[in-house]
Design a protein around this motif. Structure first.
Motif, PDB file in Angstrom:
ATOM      1  N   SER A 184      30.814  43.985  58.136  1.00 30.89           N
ATOM      2  CA  SER A 184      30.495  42.969  57.103  1.00 30.89           C
ATOM      3  C   SER A 184      31.454  43.063  55.924  1.00 30.89           C
ATOM      4  N   LEU A 185      32.739  43.268  56.249  1.00 28.02           N
ATOM      5  CA  LEU A 185      33.761  43.339  55.199  1.00 28.02           C
ATOM      6  C   LEU A 185      33.902  41.968  54.496  1.00 28.02           C
ATOM      7  N   ARG A 186      33.956  42.036  53.179  1.00 33.46           N
ATOM      8  CA  ARG A 186      34.063  40.801  52.390  1.00 33.46           C
ATOM      9  C   ARG A 186      34.957  41.052  51.194  1.00 33.46           C
ATOM     10  N   VAL A 187      35.837  40.036  50.919  1.00 32.35           N
ATOM     11  CA  VAL A 187      36.741  40.110  49.771  1.00 32.35           C
ATOM     12  C   VAL A 187      36.433  38.933  48.831  1.00 32.35           C
ATOM     13  N   ASP A 188      36.197  39.284  47.592  1.00 29.88           N
ATOM     14  CA  ASP A 188      35.967  38.268  46.556  1.00 29.88           C
ATOM     15  C   ASP A 188      37.029  38.429  45.477  1.00 29.88           C
ATOM     16  N   VAL A 189      37.728  37.301  45.163  1.00 27.63           N
ATOM     17  CA  VAL A 189      38.768  37.308  44.128  1.00 27.63           C
ATOM     18  C   VAL A 189      38.194  36.586  42.903  1.00 27.63           C
ATOM     19  N   GLY A 190      38.173  37.299  41.767  1.00 25.02           N
ATOM     20  CA  GLY A 190      37.568  36.728  40.560  1.00 25.02           C
ATOM     21  C   GLY A 190      38.603  36.368  39.510  1.00 25.02           C
ATOM     22  N   LYS A 191      38.241  35.330  38.703  1.00 26.74           N
ATOM     23  CA  LYS A 191      39.083  34.934  37.583  1.00 26.74           C
ATOM     24  C   LYS A 191      38.710  35.773  36.371  1.00 26.74           C
ATOM     25  N   ARG A 192      39.261  35.370  35.213  1.00 31.22           N
ATOM     26  CA  ARG A 192      38.990  36.111  33.992  1.00 31.22           C
ATOM     27  C   ARG A 192      37.520  36.027  33.606  1.00 31.22           C
ATOM     28  N   ASN A 193      36.875  34.920  33.892  1.00 32.01           N
ATOM     29  CA  ASN A 193      35.465  34.735  33.551  1.00 32.01           C
ATOM     30  C   ASN A 193      34.536  35.134  34.690  1.00 32.01           C
ATOM     31  N   ASP A 194      35.058  35.928  35.623  1.00 32.42           N
ATOM     32  CA  ASP A 194      34.313  36.473  36.776  1.00 32.42           C
ATOM     33  C   ASP A 194      33.930  35.429  37.796  1.00 32.42           C
ATOM     34  N   LYS A 195      34.399  34.178  37.601  1.00 38.38           N
ATOM     35  CA  LYS A 195      34.162  33.202  38.632  1.00 38.38           C
ATOM     36  C   LYS A 195      35.150  33.411  39.760  1.00 38.38           C
ATOM     37  N   THR A 197      37.832  32.632  42.747  1.00 31.82           N
ATOM     38  CA  THR A 197      38.990  31.766  42.855  1.00 31.82           C
ATOM     39  C   THR A 197      39.827  32.164  44.039  1.00 31.82           C
ATOM     40  N   THR A 198      40.665  31.251  44.485  1.00 31.63           N
ATOM     41  CA  THR A 198      41.637  31.566  45.547  1.00 31.63           C
ATOM     42  C   THR A 198      43.054  31.424  45.013  1.00 31.63           C
ATOM     43  N   SER A 199      43.156  31.148  43.679  1.00 34.08           N
ATOM     44  CA  SER A 199      44.457  30.954  43.064  1.00 34.08           C
ATOM     45  C   SER A 199      45.098  32.295  42.742  1.00 34.08           C
ATOM     46  N   SER A 200      46.337  32.424  43.184  1.00 31.72           N
ATOM     47  CA  SER A 200      47.063  33.678  42.926  1.00 31.72           C
ATOM     48  C   SER A 200      47.344  33.831  41.437  1.00 31.72           C
ATOM     49  N   ARG A 201      47.550  32.680  40.697  1.00 32.80           N
ATOM     50  CA  ARG A 201      47.854  32.759  39.284  1.00 32.80           C
ATOM     51  C   ARG A 201      46.658  33.180  38.467  1.00 32.80           C
ATOM     52  N   ARG A 202      45.438  32.886  38.932  1.00 29.63           N
ATOM     53  CA  ARG A 202      44.241  33.171  38.153  1.00 29.63           C
ATOM     54  C   ARG A 202      43.523  34.459  38.604  1.00 29.63           C
ATOM     55  N   ALA A 203      43.961  35.035  39.668  1.00 26.33           N
ATOM     56  CA  ALA A 203      43.295  36.249  40.187  1.00 26.33           C
ATOM     57  C   ALA A 203      43.445  37.395  39.207  1.00 26.33           C
ATOM     58  N   ARG A 204      42.310  37.926  38.776  1.00 27.01           N
ATOM     59  CA  ARG A 204      42.315  39.068  37.852  1.00 27.01           C
ATOM     60  C   ARG A 204      41.548  40.279  38.430  1.00 27.01           C
ATOM     61  N   ASN A 205      40.737  40.033  39.422  1.00 25.77           N
ATOM     62  CA  ASN A 205      39.936  41.138  39.987  1.00 25.77           C
ATOM     63  C   ASN A 205      39.676  40.863  41.468  1.00 25.77           C
ATOM     64  N   ILE A 206      39.807  41.908  42.252  1.00 23.42           N
ATOM     65  CA  ILE A 206      39.538  41.798  43.693  1.00 23.42           C
ATOM     66  C   ILE A 206      38.425  42.779  44.033  1.00 23.42           C
ATOM     67  N   THR A 207      37.354  42.261  44.629  1.00 18.43           N
ATOM     68  CA  THR A 207      36.205  43.086  45.022  1.00 18.43           C
ATOM     69  C   THR A 207      36.106  43.123  46.541  1.00 18.43           C
ATOM     70  N   VAL A 208      36.035  44.337  47.087  1.00 14.25           N
ATOM     71  CA  VAL A 208      35.905  44.513  48.545  1.00 14.25           C
ATOM     72  C   VAL A 208      34.592  45.236  48.788  1.00 14.25           C
ATOM     73  N   SER A 209      33.737  44.595  49.587  1.00 17.33           N
ATOM     74  CA  SER A 209      32.441  45.213  49.909  1.00 17.33           C
ATOM     75  C   SER A 209      32.299  45.304  51.432  1.00 17.33           C
TER      76      SER A 209
END
Length: 306
Positions: A184-195, A197-209
């Motif tokens: 159940s590997l999952r990757v979530d890419v978050g913007k500055r406001n934790d929403k 995103t899939t945008s490389s320019r807005r990616a600020r955090n990557i969460t892997v669970s």
């Protein structure tokens, strides 16, 4: 005149008797000497001669006493005969002692012969026992050699089994390690406001669970887990403090550069989460997030940034 003639005749007769007596004792002395010399070869014959001499001497002593009683004047004429009788008595005593010593020697010889016979019997028995012991020792040596050969064979088989068991354990360990997989590997890419995103320019955090389910007992406990994120070329993305370590993948060792490391107490089942703060702007493209432990790769998942 008549008395003088009688005395003269008597003296003459006594002198003749004295001479005869002396000759007789000389003869007896010779016989005793010869008998004494023959003692060493035949004691039984000497005993017979001894008893004959004893009888003769007793008779002579009786006859001598009668003559002395008739006329004391013949005492001086027969002094040599008396000395001879005395010496013969001493010789007779010595012969008696010799005969007694011969009897003692006979008994000792008989005892020694009996002892020799006993010792020979004991020696025969000891030889038989020694031969039996030699045969038993030979058999034991043969049995020992067979036992040693058998032990060597068993030891060789035991080593083979031990080696096979070791290989089997190693293989089982590998299989167990491979059985520890992230699901159940999952990757979530978050913007500055934790929403998200899939945008490389807005990616600020990557969460892997991911989940770790049915972890074998031997892997329970504290372990270090690593998050490695690489681009399409397999190059790790930048990290403020990159972590370089060596992990084991299958039968080989590999160097990895992780962005995040976390110490985790593994249990049978758990859900784990890794967070990676992106320090610089990421390029567009496909990325791969992988989870490692010291005993191998737990799982990987790909994600794309536009």
């Amino acid at each position: 005149m008549e008395n003088s003639r009688i005395i003269t005749i008597t003296l003459g007769v006594l002198l003749v008797l004295a001479l005869a007596f002396g000759v007789f004792f000389c003869s007896k002395s010779s016989r005793l000497t010869t008998a004494n010399e023959g003692l060493t070869t035949e004691v039984d014959s000497l005993n017979s001669v001894k008893y004959d001499l004893l009888d003769d001497i007793d008779s002579l002593q009786t006859e001598y006493q009668v003559v002395v009683a008739s006329n004391d004047s013949v005492g001086s004429a027969l002094s040599d005969a008396k000395n001879t009788i005395a010496s013969q008595k001493e010789e007779l005593k010595r012969i008696k002692r010799s005969a007694a010593e011969a009897d003692i020697l006979r008994r000792e010889i008989t005892q020694l012969r009996n002892l020799k016979s006993q010792l020979e019997g004991m020696m025969d028995e000891l030889r038989a026992q020694n031969q039996q012991l030699i045969e038993q020792n030979t058999q034991l040596t043969t049995d020992l050699q067979k036992s040693q050969e058998s032990n060597q064979q068993l030891s060789s088989k035991a080593n083979e089994l031990e080696s096979a068991n070791k290989s089997l354990l190693e293989e089982m360990d590998k299989l167990r390690a491979k059985s520890v997989k992230a699901t159940s590997l999952r990757v979530d890419v978050g913007k500055r406001n934790d929403k998200l995103t899939t945008s490389s320019r807005r990616a600020r955090n990557i969460t892997v669970s991911f989940d770790l389910i049915d972890v074998p007992q031997q892997y329970h406990g504290m372990h270090t887990l690593y998050l490695v994120i690489t681009n399409e070329q397999g190059v790790p993305v930048k990290a403020a403090n990159p972590i370089r370590t060596t992990i084991r993948v299958d039968d080989t060792s590999a160097e990895i550069e992780a962005q995040v490391a976390k110490d985790v107490v593994l249990e049978q089942t758990q859900r784990l989460v890794f967070n990676y703060a992106v320090p610089d702007r990421l390029e567009r493209g496909t990325y791969r997030a992988s989870i490692y432990t010291s005993f191998g790769l737990l799982g990987s998942v790909s994600f794309r940034l536009t």
